[in-house]
Design a protein around this motif. Structure first.
Motif, PDB file in Angstrom:
ATOM      1  N   THR A  66       0.862  -1.184   0.000  1.00  0.00           N
ATOM      2  CA  THR A  66       0.000   0.000   0.000  1.00  0.00           C
ATOM      3  C   THR A  66       0.899   1.235   0.000  1.00  0.00           C
ATOM      4  O   THR A  66       2.075   1.165   0.369  1.00  0.00           O
ATOM      5  CB  THR A  66      -0.929   0.036   1.224  1.00  0.00           C
ATOM      6  N   PHE A  67       0.317   2.358  -0.381  1.00  0.00           N
ATOM      7  CA  PHE A  67       1.119   3.567  -0.566  1.00  0.00           C
ATOM      8  C   PHE A  67       0.398   4.792  -0.012  1.00  0.00           C
ATOM      9  O   PHE A  67      -0.828   4.852  -0.001  1.00  0.00           O
ATOM     10  CB  PHE A  67       1.411   3.780  -2.055  1.00  0.00           C
ATOM     11  N   ASP A  68       1.196   5.746   0.403  1.00  0.00           N
ATOM     12  CA  ASP A  68       0.629   7.038   0.782  1.00  0.00           C
ATOM     13  C   ASP A  68       0.189   7.801  -0.462  1.00  0.00           C
ATOM     14  O   ASP A  68      -0.863   8.442  -0.460  1.00  0.00           O
ATOM     15  CB  ASP A  68       1.652   7.858   1.571  1.00  0.00           C
ATOM     16  N   VAL A  69       1.017   7.731  -1.509  1.00  0.00           N
ATOM     17  CA  VAL A  69       0.714   8.441  -2.751  1.00  0.00           C
ATOM     18  C   VAL A  69       1.155   7.592  -3.942  1.00  0.00           C
ATOM     19  O   VAL A  69       2.231   6.988  -3.915  1.00  0.00           O
ATOM     20  CB  VAL A  69       1.432   9.813  -2.824  1.00  0.00           C
ATOM     21  N   VAL A  70       0.323   7.555  -4.967  1.00  0.00           N
ATOM     22  CA  VAL A  70       0.684   6.977  -6.264  1.00  0.00           C
ATOM     23  C   VAL A  70       0.801   8.124  -7.258  1.00  0.00           C
ATOM     24  O   VAL A  70      -0.128   8.927  -7.389  1.00  0.00           O
ATOM     25  CB  VAL A  70      -0.364   5.961  -6.759  1.00  0.00           C
ATOM     26  N   VAL A  71       1.946   8.219  -7.933  1.00  0.00           N
ATOM     27  CA  VAL A  71       2.146   9.214  -8.986  1.00  0.00           C
ATOM     28  C   VAL A  71       2.143   8.467 -10.316  1.00  0.00           C
ATOM     29  O   VAL A  71       3.057   7.700 -10.608  1.00  0.00           O
ATOM     30  CB  VAL A  71       3.467   9.985  -8.813  1.00  0.00           C
ATOM     31  N   ASP A  72       1.101   8.692 -11.100  1.00  0.00           N
ATOM     32  CA  ASP A  72       0.941   7.966 -12.365  1.00  0.00           C
ATOM     33  C   ASP A  72       1.401   8.848 -13.512  1.00  0.00           C
ATOM     34  O   ASP A  72       0.692   9.749 -13.955  1.00  0.00           O
ATOM     35  CB  ASP A  72      -0.521   7.562 -12.555  1.00  0.00           C
ATOM     36  N   GLN A  73       2.613   8.565 -13.999  1.00  0.00           N
ATOM     37  CA  GLN A  73       3.212   9.375 -15.056  1.00  0.00           C
ATOM     38  C   GLN A  73       2.807   8.926 -16.456  1.00  0.00           C
ATOM     39  O   GLN A  73       3.076   9.630 -17.424  1.00  0.00           O
ATOM     40  CB  GLN A  73       4.749   9.304 -14.947  1.00  0.00           C
ATOM     41  N   VAL A  74       2.211   7.750 -16.567  1.00  0.00           N
ATOM     42  CA  VAL A  74       1.972   7.184 -17.902  1.00  0.00           C
ATOM     43  C   VAL A  74       0.533   6.696 -18.071  1.00  0.00           C
ATOM     44  O   VAL A  74       0.286   5.644 -18.652  1.00  0.00           O
ATOM     45  CB  VAL A  74       2.977   6.052 -18.209  1.00  0.00           C
ATOM     46  N   CYS A  75      -0.410   7.477 -17.569  1.00  0.00           N
ATOM     47  CA  CYS A  75      -1.827   7.155 -17.765  1.00  0.00           C
ATOM     48  C   CYS A  75      -2.338   7.971 -18.944  1.00  0.00           C
ATOM     49  O   CYS A  75      -2.543   9.180 -18.830  1.00  0.00           O
ATOM     50  CB  CYS A  75      -2.625   7.472 -16.506  1.00  0.00           C
ATOM     51  N   TYR A  76      -2.521   7.312 -20.092  1.00  0.00           N
ATOM     52  CA  TYR A  76      -2.847   8.008 -21.333  1.00  0.00           C
ATOM     53  C   TYR A  76      -4.268   7.774 -21.823  1.00  0.00           C
ATOM     54  O   TYR A  76      -4.713   8.465 -22.737  1.00  0.00           O
ATOM     55  CB  TYR A  76      -1.886   7.568 -22.441  1.00  0.00           C
ATOM     56  N   THR A  77      -4.967   6.792 -21.261  1.00  0.00           N
ATOM     57  CA  THR A  77      -6.271   6.425 -21.805  1.00  0.00           C
ATOM     58  C   THR A  77      -7.281   6.147 -20.685  1.00  0.00           C
ATOM     59  O   THR A  77      -6.896   5.858 -19.541  1.00  0.00           O
ATOM     60  CB  THR A  77      -6.166   5.158 -22.673  1.00  0.00           C
ATOM     61  N   PRO A  78      -8.575   6.174 -21.023  1.00  0.00           N
ATOM     62  CA  PRO A  78      -9.573   5.818 -20.017  1.00  0.00           C
ATOM     63  C   PRO A  78      -9.470   4.353 -19.601  1.00  0.00           C
ATOM     64  O   PRO A  78      -9.821   4.016 -18.458  1.00  0.00           O
ATOM     65  CB  PRO A  78     -10.899   6.119 -20.714  1.00  0.00           C
ATOM     66  N   LEU A  79      -8.995   3.488 -20.479  1.00  0.00           N
ATOM     67  CA  LEU A  79      -8.797   2.084 -20.099  1.00  0.00           C
ATOM     68  C   LEU A  79      -7.754   1.975 -18.996  1.00  0.00           C
ATOM     69  O   LEU A  79      -7.944   1.245 -18.012  1.00  0.00           O
ATOM     70  CB  LEU A  79      -8.346   1.258 -21.311  1.00  0.00           C
ATOM     71  N   PRO A 134      -1.490   2.132 -31.140  1.00  0.00           N
ATOM     72  CA  PRO A 134      -0.537   3.235 -30.948  1.00  0.00           C
ATOM     73  C   PRO A 134      -0.787   4.422 -31.872  1.00  0.00           C
ATOM     74  O   PRO A 134      -0.647   5.576 -31.465  1.00  0.00           O
ATOM     75  CB  PRO A 134       0.820   2.584 -31.227  1.00  0.00           C
ATOM     76  N   GLU A 135      -1.162   4.142 -33.118  1.00  0.00           N
ATOM     77  CA  GLU A 135      -1.390   5.236 -34.057  1.00  0.00           C
ATOM     78  C   GLU A 135      -2.614   6.052 -33.653  1.00  0.00           C
ATOM     79  O   GLU A 135      -2.589   7.287 -33.681  1.00  0.00           O
ATOM     80  CB  GLU A 135      -1.574   4.683 -35.472  1.00  0.00           C
ATOM     81  N   PHE A 136      -3.678   5.372 -33.231  1.00  0.00           N
ATOM     82  CA  PHE A 136      -4.876   6.074 -32.776  1.00  0.00           C
ATOM     83  C   PHE A 136      -4.555   6.909 -31.534  1.00  0.00           C
ATOM     84  O   PHE A 136      -4.951   8.075 -31.432  1.00  0.00           O
ATOM     85  CB  PHE A 136      -5.989   5.075 -32.461  1.00  0.00           C
ATOM     86  N   GLY A 142      -4.643  14.192 -26.546  1.00  0.00           N
ATOM     87  CA  GLY A 142      -5.415  15.043 -25.646  1.00  0.00           C
ATOM     88  C   GLY A 142      -6.731  14.419 -25.234  1.00  0.00           C
ATOM     89  O   GLY A 142      -7.129  14.484 -24.066  1.00  0.00           O
ATOM     90  N   GLU A 143      -7.404  13.752 -26.169  1.00  0.00           N
ATOM     91  CA  GLU A 143      -8.674  13.099 -25.857  1.00  0.00           C
ATOM     92  C   GLU A 143      -8.467  11.941 -24.891  1.00  0.00           C
ATOM     93  O   GLU A 143      -9.280  11.721 -23.978  1.00  0.00           O
ATOM     94  CB  GLU A 143      -9.348  12.608 -27.137  1.00  0.00           C
ATOM     95  N   GLY A 144      -7.383  11.203 -25.074  1.00  0.00           N
ATOM     96  CA  GLY A 144      -7.086  10.102 -24.156  1.00  0.00           C
ATOM     97  C   GLY A 144      -6.890  10.590 -22.731  1.00  0.00           C
ATOM     98  O   GLY A 144      -7.424  10.011 -21.776  1.00  0.00           O
ATOM     99  N   LYS A 145      -6.139  11.683 -22.580  1.00  0.00           N
ATOM    100  CA  LYS A 145      -5.917  12.253 -21.243  1.00  0.00           C
ATOM    101  C   LYS A 145      -7.220  12.798 -20.660  1.00  0.00           C
ATOM    102  O   LYS A 145      -7.496  12.642 -19.466  1.00  0.00           O
ATOM    103  CB  LYS A 145      -4.872  13.363 -21.327  1.00  0.00           C
ATOM    104  N   ARG A 146      -8.005  13.447 -21.506  1.00  0.00           N
ATOM    105  CA  ARG A 146      -9.278  14.020 -21.035  1.00  0.00           C
ATOM    106  C   ARG A 146     -10.199  12.920 -20.525  1.00  0.00           C
ATOM    107  O   ARG A 146     -10.808  13.049 -19.453  1.00  0.00           O
ATOM    108  CB  ARG A 146      -9.922  14.793 -22.194  1.00  0.00           C
ATOM    109  N   GLN A 147     -10.311  11.837 -21.264  1.00  0.00           N
ATOM    110  CA  GLN A 147     -11.175  10.738 -20.823  1.00  0.00           C
ATOM    111  C   GLN A 147     -10.580   9.992 -19.629  1.00  0.00           C
ATOM    112  O   GLN A 147     -11.329   9.478 -18.786  1.00  0.00           O
ATOM    113  CB  GLN A 147     -11.448   9.786 -21.986  1.00  0.00           C
ATOM    114  N   ALA A 148      -9.265   9.918 -19.536  1.00  0.00           N
ATOM    115  CA  ALA A 148      -8.647   9.305 -18.350  1.00  0.00           C
ATOM    116  C   ALA A 148      -9.007  10.102 -17.103  1.00  0.00           C
ATOM    117  O   ALA A 148      -9.363   9.533 -16.056  1.00  0.00           O
ATOM    118  CB  ALA A 148      -7.130   9.232 -18.526  1.00  0.00           C
ATOM    119  N   GLU A 149      -8.929  11.423 -17.199  1.00  0.00           N
ATOM    120  CA  GLU A 149      -9.346  12.267 -16.078  1.00  0.00           C
ATOM    121  C   GLU A 149     -10.812  12.019 -15.738  1.00  0.00           C
ATOM    122  O   GLU A 149     -11.193  11.972 -14.559  1.00  0.00           O
ATOM    123  CB  GLU A 149      -9.155  13.746 -16.426  1.00  0.00           C
ATOM    124  N   ALA A 150     -11.637  11.869 -16.769  1.00  0.00           N
ATOM    125  CA  ALA A 150     -13.072  11.686 -16.555  1.00  0.00           C
ATOM    126  C   ALA A 150     -13.369  10.406 -15.795  1.00  0.00           C
ATOM    127  O   ALA A 150     -14.272  10.367 -14.952  1.00  0.00           O
ATOM    128  CB  ALA A 150     -13.795  11.683 -17.904  1.00  0.00           C
TER     129      ALA A 150
END
Length: 306
Positions: A66-79, A134-136, A142-150
């Motif tokens: 378990t962790f106090d904080v997770v820093v996710d540097q490579v979250c690019y998609t909603p999946l 990868p090409e998509f 930007g859309e991948g990051k936006r939906q990941a945040e969502a």
């Protein structure tokens, strides 16, 4: 006596990610770095190998940690965000996702954009899009990051923040090559493609964004926050800064109505309002104060033959 924090960094072995890890280690934190094994973390960090796209692999690598904080540097998609939400619910007290100014790609405002201009709770999520292509993904960054945040905003499972990072400059290890693009062309007197009306953007130095992420790890605010130095730059400003350190170079602009532009040439304003982060307590520098340093660092990459 300061309590040792348990920090997990997913990805982050290059550019500002590795600088963040160095800051966490120097602060006495217990740092675990998780990646696919392509590169080892710096001495002092624990290394876990897993594919963050494979939920079973991720759970197995983490075990009972378990962790106090997770820093996710490579979250690019909603999946990826959905997997992170399932895996880290109950495993972390806080989740820090590195996002991007590109979430504002549909905004067109002269005024700097604020976090509320893209409210992740209102962004539709489509998990059926070809996010693993990868090409998509490259053309829908930007859309991948936006939906990941969502995904995180809809049902986070833990307190989270998304750091919307401005365009990053500086360092002699800038793998993007974008500022190097201008150095090479000014040095050679080659044409630089810009639109007829060239709009400004906000930027942040590689060391400053590492400082910002380190600061965010220790805070408790939630939701999106913009991370950008004060001030804006146009392509002309960038090239003037390069030319100041290349007196034998020559800056030539070529206006392009249709076609590929140079990396930091924009047809619309790309400015972010950083007042939320400022109110929360982070003190940004001004882009024009550190720009000469960023150019000098990029020139070092030329000397190294990078």
């Amino acid at each position: 006596m300061k309590k040792e924090r348990e920090i997990l960094v997913i990805g982050g072995n290059r550019y500002f990610g590795k600088r963040l890890i160095a800051r966490l280690l120097a602060a006495g934190d217990r740092v675990t770095v998780l990646n696919r094994g392509s590169s080892a973390p710096p001495p002092g960090a624990i290394h876990l190998v897993a594919d963050r796209d494979d939920e079973k692999s991720l759970n197995e690598a983490l075990g009972s940690r378990t962790f106090d904080v997770v820093v996710d540097q490579v979250c690019y998609t909603p999946l990826q965000a959905a997997i992170a939400r399932r895996v880290f619910t109950g495993r972390t007290r806080r989740h820090v996702m590195t996002s991007t100014v590109e979430v504002y790609e549909y905004e067109d405002s002269i005024a700097p954009v604020r976090e509320a201009d893209v409210d992740p709770t209102t962004v539709p999520v489509d998990l059926e899009l070809p996010w693993t292509d990868p090409e998509f993904l490259d053309t829908h960054y930007g859309e991948g990051k936006r939906q990941a945040e969502a995904v995180l905003a809809a049902d986070p499972g833990f307190p989270y923040t998304s750091i919307r990072v401005a365009h990053v400059l500086g360092g002699d290890d800038d793998f993007t090559g974008r500022l190097r693009h201008y150095v090479d062309r000014v040095r050679a007197g080659e044409a630089i493609a810009v639109p007829p009306v060239n709009q400004p953007a906000t930027y942040i130095h590689v060391e400053e964004i590492a400082d910002f992420l380190f600061w965010a790890v220790g805070e408790d605010f939630t939701g999106p926050v913009n991370a950008a130095s004060h001030g804006t730059l146009t392509t002309e400003d960038l090239c003037a800064a390069v030319a100041a350190q290349l007196p034998d170079g020559r800056t030539r602009f070529h206006e392009v109505e249709v076609g590929e532009l140079s990396p930091y040439a924009f047809t619309r304003s790309y400015g972010m309002d950083n007042s939320r982060a400022t109110r929360l307590g982070f003190a940004f520098g001004h882009v024009r104060q550190w720009l000469p340093r960023a150019v000098a660092e990029t020139l070092q990459t030329v000397g190294k033959g990078a």
